[in-house]
Motif scaffolding. Structure first.
Motif, short mmCIF file in Angstrom:
data_model
loop_
_atom_site.label_atom_id
_atom_site.label_comp_id
_atom_site.label_asym_id
_atom_site.label_seq_id
_atom_site.Cartn_x
_atom_site.Cartn_y
_atom_site.Cartn_z
N GLU A 222 35.37 -15.81 32.99
CA GLU A 222 36.48 -16.74 32.73
C GLU A 222 37.60 -16.16 31.85
O GLU A 222 38.75 -16.53 32.00
N ARG A 223 37.24 -15.29 30.90
CA ARG A 223 38.25 -14.69 30.01
C ARG A 223 38.00 -13.18 29.86
O ARG A 223 37.78 -12.69 28.75
N PRO A 224 38.01 -12.40 30.96
CA PRO A 224 37.64 -10.97 30.86
C PRO A 224 38.55 -10.17 29.92
O PRO A 224 38.13 -9.17 29.34
N GLU A 225 39.81 -10.61 29.78
CA GLU A 225 40.75 -9.87 28.93
C GLU A 225 40.26 -9.77 27.48
O GLU A 225 40.65 -8.86 26.75
N LEU A 226 39.39 -10.72 27.06
CA LEU A 226 38.90 -10.69 25.67
C LEU A 226 37.88 -9.59 25.45
O LEU A 226 37.62 -9.19 24.31
N LEU A 227 37.27 -9.10 26.53
CA LEU A 227 36.17 -8.13 26.38
C LEU A 227 36.63 -6.69 26.63
O LEU A 227 35.85 -5.76 26.53
N ARG A 228 37.91 -6.50 26.99
CA ARG A 228 38.45 -5.14 27.19
C ARG A 228 39.13 -4.69 25.90
O ARG A 228 39.90 -5.43 25.30
N ALA A 229 38.86 -3.44 25.48
CA ALA A 229 39.53 -2.88 24.30
C ALA A 229 41.01 -2.66 24.62
O ALA A 229 41.34 -2.34 25.77
N PRO A 230 41.92 -2.79 23.68
CA PRO A 230 41.69 -3.19 22.29
C PRO A 230 41.83 -4.70 22.08
O PRO A 230 42.25 -5.10 20.98
N GLY A 231 41.49 -5.51 23.04
CA GLY A 231 41.62 -6.95 22.87
C GLY A 231 43.04 -7.44 23.02
O GLY A 231 43.89 -6.74 23.59
N LEU A 232 43.31 -8.62 22.51
CA LEU A 232 44.64 -9.22 22.64
C LEU A 232 45.41 -9.10 21.33
O LEU A 232 44.81 -9.00 20.26
N GLY A 233 46.73 -9.13 21.44
CA GLY A 233 47.57 -9.17 20.25
C GLY A 233 47.66 -10.60 19.72
O GLY A 233 47.14 -11.53 20.35
N PRO A 234 48.31 -10.79 18.57
CA PRO A 234 48.42 -12.13 18.00
C PRO A 234 49.14 -13.11 18.93
O PRO A 234 48.93 -14.32 18.85
N ASP A 235 50.00 -12.57 19.83
CA ASP A 235 50.75 -13.44 20.75
C ASP A 235 49.95 -13.78 22.01
O ASP A 235 50.46 -14.48 22.90
N GLY A 236 48.72 -13.28 22.11
CA GLY A 236 47.90 -13.58 23.28
C GLY A 236 48.10 -12.60 24.42
O GLY A 236 47.38 -12.66 25.42
#
Lengths: 498, 76
Positions: A222-236
Motif C-alpha cells: 500500500e505504501r512501498p515508497e516508505l520502504l525504499r531508501a532514503p525514504g520521503l522528504g518532509p514534503d512527502g
C-alpha cells in the motif's frame, strides 16, 4: 479502579521512584563544584554506559523516531547509522580528554580547548554555541513529556502542565544530586526503556497486523515508497540522497562532539571505562530497531494521529490494551525524556558557569558559590526551554537535526586541541566563528545552499578551512603545549627522580 | 622529560579502512546502489531496513575486534 487512574497511577509511582533514586546519590558526592559537576570522577562502566546511552534514548527516540518512520519511512534509518558510527571517534578522543581532565582538573570541553591554546574567548564562544544547541534539545524533551502526559490523561492534563510536572521532578533531583543523581536515574530508566521498547516494538505489529513480516508486506503493497531508501522528504516527495547522506555525516561527526559527552569523560573512573562504553554503545542503536517498528505499525493505522510525533501515544490510547501496559509504556516514554533532559540541563548550566562566567569573563567564584550559580542557571535554562517547547510547532526529529549544525562545529576545535601541533588559538577561534556563521546562514536561508546538503556540513568544511588557514599564518610556540599533548597521548611526563 | 612508546599503525589503518567501507554502505553511493530494495524480505524486514541493521552490526563487530587487537596507546 478506572483505566485512566491506573495509567496515571503507574506514571506517578514511576516519577516518585525516579525522584528517590535520583536524590540518594546526593548524600555521597562531595560538597564541591567538582563533586556536583564531575561526580568526583567516580562513575563506573554500568552508569557510564547508560548515562551516554541516554543521549540517544531521548524523547526524540521514543516520539520523534516513530513519528519519522510513520511519516517519512526509511528516512528514519539514518538514526541507526549515526548511532553506530557517531560514538567511535570518542574511543580515541575520550581517553585523551580523561587524562587531561585528571592532570589539569578540567570538567568541561571548553576548559580543555582553552588551556591548550591559552585562549579566553574560545571557551566563551563554545559556551554560547552550546547553549544555542542545548536549549532546543532540552525543549524536545519537555515537549515530549507534555505529549505523553496529555495523551495518557486523554487531554485532562494539558501538554504545558504535563511538561511542567515532569520537569519539576527533574529539577528537584538534578538540583539535589548533580551528575551522580543523573547517572543513577539514567541507569534505572535505561533498563526500563530497553525492556519496554522491545516489548512494544514486537507487540504492536503482532496485535495490529499479525506479525512484523506481515506488517511490512502490507506496507510494501500500500505504501512501498516508505520502504525504499532514503525514504520521503518532509514534503512527502521522494527524499534526496544528498540530504540523507549529509545528515548522516553531520550527525556521525557531531555525536562525539556534544559537550555533555566530554563532561562524562571527565566523570569516568578510568580510561578503560570510556573505551568499554564506546565499544558497547552500538547496542543502543540495535535497541532503536523496535522503536522504528512501532512507527511503521502506525502507517496503516486508523484513525491517523493529529501530528506524526504523537503516533505512539495516539496508538496506545486508541487500541484495546491493558491500562497496566499503557501506564508502563507511558512511564518509559517519560523515562526517555527525563534521562536526556536531566543530563542536558546539568551539562549546559555547568558549561555556562565554568566556560562563560569563570574562564572567559575571568570572574572568581569559590566552590560553593559556583555550585549555587550552576543551580540558579538550571532553573533559568529549564524555564527558557519550557518557553521554547510550547512555541515550536515543527517535528522533534527536524529540531534535533538543526541542533547538530552548531554542535558539529566543535569537532575541529577538539581534534586540533588534542592532536594537531600546528593548530593555534586564533585558528580554532576563526574556525568556530566561521563554521557557526555559515551553518546559521544556510539553516536560516536554505535556498542559498549550492547543493541540497545539511547546513552543518557547509559550516564544517568552512570551519576546517578557516582553522587551517589562520593557524598557518599565526603559528608560534605555545607555552606548555608539548607537555599538554604528551599528557593527552598518555606519554610518561613525570620528572625523573634524582 | 617525556617518554614516548611507538606502536604499530596497522590496526588503526585497517580499522579506518573497514569503517570506511561500512560507512559507504550506509549512505550514498553504497546504499543507493546495493541496499535500496524492498525485497527480498530478511527475517520479515524489508531489504533496505535489514541492510542498515546488518552494516550497523558489522561496524559493531569491527570495533570489538579492533578493541581486542589495539595496544593501550592506540586506544587513546
Amino acid at each position: 479502579m478506572s483505566d485512566s487512574r491506573i495509567v496515571v497511577g503507574i506514571a506517578a509511582v514511576y516519577l516518585v521512584a525516579c525522584l528517590v533514586i535520583g536524590m540518594l546519590p546526593g548524600r555521597r558526592a562531595s560538597d564541591s563544584a567538582e563533586g556536583y559537576v564531575a561526580g568526583d570522577r567516580t562513575l563506573g562502566p554500568l552508569v557510564m554506559f547508560f548515562i551516554t546511552g541516554a543521549t540517544i534514548f531521548s524523547a526524540f527516540a521514543f516520539l520523534g523516531m516513530p513519528g519519522k518512520a510513520y511519516s517519512q519511512g526509511a528516512w528514519a534509518f539514518m538514526v541507526l547509522a549515526y548511532g553506530a558510527f557517531g560514538f567511535i571517534p570518542f574511543y580515541f578522543l575520550g581517553p585523551r580528554a580523561a587524562r587531561l581532565g585528571r592532570e589539569y582538573g578540567f570538567v568541561t570541553q571548553g576548559q580543555m580547548v582553552a588551556h591548550r591554546f591559552h585562549s579566553l574567548p574560545i571557551p566563551g564562544v563554545m559556551a554560547l554555541i552550546s547553549a544555542g544547541a542545548f536549549v532546543p534539545y532540552l525543549a524536545i524533551q519537555i515537549k515530549g513529556a507534555g505529549y505523553v502526559l496529555n495523551s495518557m490523561t486523554q487531554g485532562a492534563v494539558s501538554e504545558q502542565v504535563g511538561g511542567a510536572i515532569v520537569y519539576g521532578v527533574v529539577l528537584v533531583y538534578v538540583l539535589k544530586s548533580g551528575v551522580l543523581g543523573v547517572g543513577w536515574t539514567n541507569t534505572f530508566q535505561g533498563i526500563f526503556m530497553m525492556v519496554l521498547a522491545w516489548a512494544m516494538g514486537l507487540y504492536l505489529p503482532y496485535a495490529l497486523y499479525g506479525g512484523v513480516g506481515e506488517m511490512f508486506r502490507r506496507i510494501a503493497e500500500e505504501r512501498p515508497e516508505l520502504l525504499r531508501a532514503p525514504g520521503l522528504g518532509p514534503d512527502g516527495a521522494q527524499g534526496s540522497w544528498g540530504e540523507y547522506t549529509s545528515a548522516v555525516i553531520v550527525t556521525s561527526i557531531g555525536f562525539s562532539a556534544w559537550p555533555h559527552l566530554f563532561m562524562k569523560a571527565f566523570t569516568a573512573r578510568s580510561e578503560a571505562t570510556i573505551r568499554r562504553t564506546v565499544v558497547l554503545y552500538p547496542i543502543f542503536s540495535i535497541f532503536l530497531v523496535p522503536i522504528l517498528l512501532i512507527g511503521f505499525s502506525g502507517v496503516l493505522f486508523e484513525p491517523a494521529p493529529a501530528q506524526a510525533d504523537q503516533v505512539l501515544p495516539h496508538m496506545l490510547m486508541s487500541i484495546e490494551l491493558s491500562p497496566w501496559i499503557v501506564g508502563l509504556f507511558c512511564a518509559g516514554a517519560l523515562a526517555a525524556s527525563m534521562s536526556s533532559g536531566d543530563a542536558i540541563v546539568h551539562a549546559c548550566s555547568s558549561i555556562l558557569v565554568r566556560d562563560g562566567w569563570i574562564t572567559a569573563l575571568g570572574r572568581k567564584l569559590d566552590t560553593h558559590a559556583e555550585r549555587r550559580l550552576i543551580r540558579y542557571l538550571i532553573v533559568v535554562l529549564l524555564g527558557a526551554s519550557y518557553g521554547l517547547a510550547f512555541h515550536y510547532e515543527g517535528s522533534l526529529f527536524d529540531l534535533l537535526l538543526y541542533a547538530y549544525g552548531p554542535v558539529v562545529q566543535f569537532m575541529p576545535a577538539v581534534v586540533a586541541a588534542l592532536y594537531i601541533r600546528r593548530a593555534t588559538g586564533p585558528g580554532v577561534l576563526a574556525g568556530l566563528v566561521v563554521g557557526v556563521s555559515v551553518n546559521i546562514l544556510f539553516a536560516v536561508c536554505p535556498d542559498l545552499r549550492p547543493f541540497a546538503l545539511h547546513a552543518g556540513l557547509y559550516g564544517f568544511v568552512a570551519n576546517v578551512a578557516a582553522l587551517a588557514l589562520v593557524s598557518a599564518v599565526t603559528r608560534r610556540e605555545i607555552d606548555g603545549e608539548e607537555r599538554y599533548l604528551a599528557v593527552a597521548a598518555g606519554d610518561d611526563v613525570r620528572e625523573p627522580s634524582s | 622529560m617525556i617518554r614516548r612508546e611507538q606502536e604499530p599503525a596497522w590496526p588503526r589503518v585497517a580499522f579506518a579502512c573497514y569503517l570506511g567501507v561500512c560507512a559507504c554502505a550506509l549512505v550514498w553511493p553504497g546504499y543507493a546502489l546495493a541496499g535500496d530494495r524492498i525485497e527480498p524480505f530478511v527475517l520479515g524486514l524489508p531489504f533496505a531496513f535489514a541492510w542498515t541493521i546488518g552494516w550497523v552490526l558489522a561496524a559493531f563487530l569491527g570495533l570489538l575486534v579492533f578493541h581486542g587487537l589495539a595496544g593501550p596507546k592506540d586506544r587513546g
